[in-house]
Motif scaffolding. Structure first.
Motif, mmCIF file in Angstrom:
data_model
loop_
_atom_site.group_PDB
_atom_site.id
_atom_site.type_symbol
_atom_site.label_atom_id
_atom_site.label_comp_id
_atom_site.label_asym_id
_atom_site.label_seq_id
_atom_site.Cartn_x
_atom_site.Cartn_y
_atom_site.Cartn_z
ATOM 1 N N GLY A 182 0.813 -1.212 0.000
ATOM 2 C CA GLY A 182 0.000 0.000 0.000
ATOM 3 C C GLY A 182 0.844 1.257 0.000
ATOM 4 O O GLY A 182 0.532 2.236 -0.700
ATOM 5 N N GLY A 183 1.908 1.258 0.799
ATOM 6 C CA GLY A 183 2.776 2.423 0.818
ATOM 7 C C GLY A 183 3.450 2.650 -0.509
ATOM 8 O O GLY A 183 3.586 3.800 -0.974
ATOM 9 N N THR A 184 3.867 1.565 -1.121
ATOM 10 C CA THR A 184 4.523 1.695 -2.426
ATOM 11 C C THR A 184 3.552 2.277 -3.457
ATOM 12 O O THR A 184 3.903 3.134 -4.262
ATOM 13 N N PHE A 185 2.333 1.769 -3.401
ATOM 14 C CA PHE A 185 1.334 2.283 -4.355
ATOM 15 C C PHE A 185 1.061 3.767 -4.126
ATOM 16 O O PHE A 185 0.913 4.556 -5.063
ATOM 17 N N PHE A 186 0.995 4.141 -2.839
ATOM 18 C CA PHE A 186 0.721 5.546 -2.531
ATOM 19 C C PHE A 186 1.846 6.444 -3.028
ATOM 20 O O PHE A 186 1.608 7.497 -3.636
ATOM 21 N N LEU A 187 3.101 6.026 -2.747
ATOM 22 C CA LEU A 187 4.225 6.847 -3.184
ATOM 23 C C LEU A 187 4.329 6.896 -4.703
ATOM 24 O O LEU A 187 4.650 7.931 -5.281
ATOM 25 N N THR A 188 4.046 5.807 -5.313
ATOM 26 C CA THR A 188 4.154 5.767 -6.780
ATOM 27 C C THR A 188 3.094 6.631 -7.434
ATOM 28 O O THR A 188 3.324 7.290 -8.443
ATOM 29 N N SER A 189 1.871 6.596 -6.849
ATOM 30 C CA SER A 189 0.791 7.408 -7.433
ATOM 31 C C SER A 189 1.078 8.896 -7.295
ATOM 32 O O SER A 189 0.587 9.709 -8.085
ATOM 33 N N LYS A 190 1.865 9.271 -6.299
ATOM 34 C CA LYS A 190 2.192 10.679 -6.113
ATOM 35 C C LYS A 190 3.359 11.137 -6.990
ATOM 36 O O LYS A 190 3.584 12.319 -7.173
ATOM 37 N N SER A 191 4.077 10.180 -7.463
ATOM 38 C CA SER A 191 5.262 10.538 -8.276
ATOM 39 C C SER A 191 4.829 11.022 -9.668
ATOM 40 O O SER A 191 3.964 10.423 -10.299
ATOM 41 N N LYS A 192 5.420 12.109 -10.112
ATOM 42 C CA LYS A 192 5.084 12.651 -11.426
ATOM 43 C C LYS A 192 5.663 11.817 -12.544
ATOM 44 O O LYS A 192 5.207 11.898 -13.688
ATOM 45 N N ARG A 193 6.711 11.048 -12.226
ATOM 46 C CA ARG A 193 7.336 10.252 -13.272
ATOM 47 C C ARG A 193 6.594 8.962 -13.551
ATOM 48 O O ARG A 193 6.941 8.236 -14.478
ATOM 49 N N ALA A 194 5.575 8.635 -12.684
ATOM 50 C CA ALA A 194 4.854 7.360 -12.880
ATOM 51 C C ALA A 194 3.989 7.482 -14.120
ATOM 52 O O ALA A 194 3.327 8.484 -14.318
ATOM 53 N N ASN A 195 4.026 6.510 -14.949
ATOM 54 C CA ASN A 195 3.184 6.480 -16.140
ATOM 55 C C ASN A 195 1.967 5.574 -15.918
ATOM 56 O O ASN A 195 1.798 4.990 -14.845
ATOM 57 N N TYR A 196 1.203 5.461 -16.911
ATOM 58 C CA TYR A 196 -0.051 4.712 -16.811
ATOM 59 C C TYR A 196 0.195 3.227 -16.604
ATOM 60 O O TYR A 196 -0.504 2.569 -15.806
ATOM 61 N N GLU A 197 1.223 2.676 -17.257
ATOM 62 C CA GLU A 197 1.485 1.239 -17.139
ATOM 63 C C GLU A 197 1.893 0.876 -15.717
ATOM 64 O O GLU A 197 1.474 -0.150 -15.167
ATOM 65 N N GLN A 198 2.729 1.690 -15.125
ATOM 66 C CA GLN A 198 3.161 1.408 -13.756
ATOM 67 C C GLN A 198 1.995 1.482 -12.777
ATOM 68 O O GLN A 198 1.869 0.673 -11.853
ATOM 69 N N SER A 199 1.127 2.480 -12.965
ATOM 70 C CA SER A 199 -0.029 2.613 -12.085
ATOM 71 C C SER A 199 -0.957 1.401 -12.189
ATOM 72 O O SER A 199 -1.471 0.876 -11.193
ATOM 73 N N ASN A 200 -1.158 0.932 -13.414
ATOM 74 C CA ASN A 200 -2.023 -0.245 -13.613
ATOM 75 C C ASN A 200 -1.403 -1.484 -12.987
ATOM 76 O O ASN A 200 -2.103 -2.319 -12.387
#
Length: 582
Positions: free
Chosen positions: A30-48
């Motif tokens: 959950g923490g990883t997902f939260f940090l990743t969703s806040k990162s501007k460098r995260a793209n759509y594939e990583q979020s999915n």
């Protein structure tokens, strides 16, 4: 045992470690997902990808929780079943210890050998198991309904006259029956019978004793069986059902007269004086027709009347024997001993002595008393009571007579045998014929009993041990029925428990037929009583049937083959006794 089942603290520690790892993994994901969703460098594939990973972890956690809860439920069920098995095992060991020195000679294998579990069963065994499940379902649903509508404390301190929520109780019981039909009723039935047996009996058995049910059964029986007469009348202040398959104009006219008098609220001619003496009526009964009569005493544990279920086969008896059937609604709980037997004795004397002739429109000729369960107790107690009264001199002792015609011939003049030192009559042992009857105190011409509760004591016998789980009468109910009916009376009183009547009393019994079941808790009492009757010369016989519960006469209406065969034998025996020479 310790290797297979580790201590509880070890199992709890392991479970805690697994839960801790899952929690840490879930937090990390959950923490990883939260940090990743806040990162501007995260793209759509990583979020999915992260969403799918989180869903997978959540699914695993939920599955693990469900699995854990399911295992807990299964373990609780196993512990409950193990507790019941241990209680049964201890109970059998106690019974074995108490019966090692008894006259029955019951061995270890007979008491403790487990029942065979096989894939195939006889049809009778399958029907018996279905009856067992049906009665357990009735007891479980009734007990649960009482708890919901009245509360646990009220149910345990139940009083018989609390009927304010009876209708609501039946509605809730019908809903509870659906629930227990799915999960199984055995455990709840045992719990209900152990916690509030009086309340469960009153509500479960009382359903067939409701006035509306009796009336509906009477009308349905009249239509389906084509009864010429199926009505009610009052004798000695006790409401009685009157049945006749054959047309009987005199009785039909008497019943119509009774109903007219009820409408006019004129009770002067509809009741017989309850303070009946032992003398026959002084009225002239010479002009009345004669008809054989069956006085049937229904069961119900002194908590209810099972008349509604008895009516169909009683009309079959009437059709075969061409006799009139009378079924009294004797006193029930909270009335205690001897109220019921007192009412039965008054009714019988009124019928035998001719005092009921003006009410019924006919004079009973031969009278056979039948009884099922506690009705069998009352039938035997009737004979014990009358013989005891005679021997103790509480009633006037008169010479014997052949039939009720002597009432007219003597014209109210009674002749004593002056040749005897005392005006008593000595009856030969085993002579059950009409010559052994007394004027005004005549015994029935015969007794026919089904699973009679002759012994209301709580003595343990092999049949009570083996029949502890009888569908109709489990062991928990025997003590409740006995204590409720007897009150403070000793359980070995010969009228309350005819099993304990002396040989000098039972030697005067009329011919007796006893039907019982191999599963009946009272089987040993019936066998012993039949043996005693035969040993003193009474014409008595016993017929035991397999794969039927306690009090099975009414099962013939449901089409049970064994019960239908017994009903045929009952009809034949009644016809034989009525046709035998007087």
């Amino acid at each position: 045992s310790q290797a297979l089942y580790p201590p509880c603290d070890v199992r709890n520690d392991r479970s805690w470690k697994v839960s801790k790892k899952l929690a840490i993994a879930s937090i990390a994901m959950g923490g990883t997902f939260f940090l990743t969703s806040k990162s501007k460098r995260a793209n759509y594939e990583q979020s999915n990808l992260m969403n799918n990973a989180c869903r997978a972890v959540a699914g695993v956690a939920v599955a693990s929780l469900v699995r854990k809860r399911w295992r807990i439920l299964c373990m609780n069920a196993r512990l409950a079943n193990s507790g019941c098995s241990i209680e049964d095992w201890i109970f059998h060991w106690i019974c074995l210890g108490n019966n090692n020195e008894s006259e029955f000679g019951v061995g270890y294998k007979q008491l403790l050998a487990p029942r065979k579990s096989v894939f195939w069963y006889s049809n009778g065994s399958i029907r018996f198991q279905l009856m067992k499940r049906g009665m357990d379902l009735l007891y479980a649903s009734t007990g649960k309904a009482i708890e919901i509508t009245r509360g646990q404390e009220v149910a345990e301190s139940y009083v018989a006259d609390s009927k304010s929520s009876s209708l609501w109780t039946f509605v809730v019981a019908s809903l509870a029956a659906s629930y227990y039909n799915v999960i199984g009723p055995n455990a709840k039935a045992a719990s209900s019978l152990a916690n509030a047996p009086s309340c469960v009996i009153q509500n479960a058995w009382g359903m067939v004793s409701l006035p509306a049910v009796k009336k509906a059964s009477l009308e349905a029986t009249r239509i389906l069986k084509g009864a010429a007469i199926a009505d009610r009348i009052e004798i000695c202040g006790v409401s009685c059902f009157v049945l006749s398959q054959e047309p009987f104009p005199a009785l039909a006219s008497a019943l119509r007269r009774f109903r007219r008098q009820q409408k006019r609220e004129d009770v002067r001619l509809t009741r017989i004086d309850e303070t009946l003496s032992s003398h026959p009526s002084s009225g002239n009964v010479k002009g009345f027709q004669k008809r054989n009569l069956i006085l049937h005493l229904s069961g119900g544990g002194f908590f209810a009347h099972t008349i509604a279920g008895d009516l169909p086969y009683l009309l079959d008896w009437s059709a075969t024997s061409k006799a009139v059937v009378i079924i009294p609604e004797y006193a029930l709980f909270p009335h205690i001993f001897p109220d019921a037997i007192t009412e039965i004795t008054r009714i019988y004397r009124a019928l035998r002595c001719g005092q009921a002739a003006t009410l019924l429109g006919f004079q009973p000729d031969r009278i056979i008393v039948s009884g099922e369960s506690v009705g069998g107790n009352l039938a035997a107690a009737l004979c014990v009571s009358m013989i005891t009264d005679y021997e103790e001199g509480q009633c006037i002792e008169l010479t014997p007579r052949r039939s009720a015609e002597m009432v007219n011939d003597l014209e109210d003049t009674f002749f004593y045998d002056e040749s005897e030192e005392t005006n008593t009559l000595i009856i030969p042992a085993g002579d059950s014929g009409s010559e052994s009857r007394y004027m005004g105190l005549e015994l029935p011409d015969a007794l026919m009993l089904c699973c009679p509760a002759l012994n209301l004591s709580l003595d343990l016998t092999p049949s009570r041990i083996d029949g502890a789980n009888d569908p109709v009468l489990p062991s928990a109910l025997i003590s409740t029925i006995s204590n409720s009916y007897l009150g403070g009376c000793p359980m070995t009183h010969p009228i309350a428990s005819p099993y304990f009547a002396s040989d000098s009393i039972i030697r005067h019994f009329p011919p007796t037929k006893i039907y019982t079941s191999s599963e009946d808790p009272f089987l040993d009492d019936s066998v012993a009583f039949n043996g005693r009757l035969r040993s003193v010369g009474v014409k008595s016989s016993l017929r035991a049937v397999h794969d039927l519960p306690h009090a099975f006469w009414a099962l013939s209406t449901a089409g049970v083959p064994e019960a239908r065969q017994i009903q045929k034998e009952c009809s034949q025996w009644l016809s034989k006794m009525f046709c035998s020479s007087v």
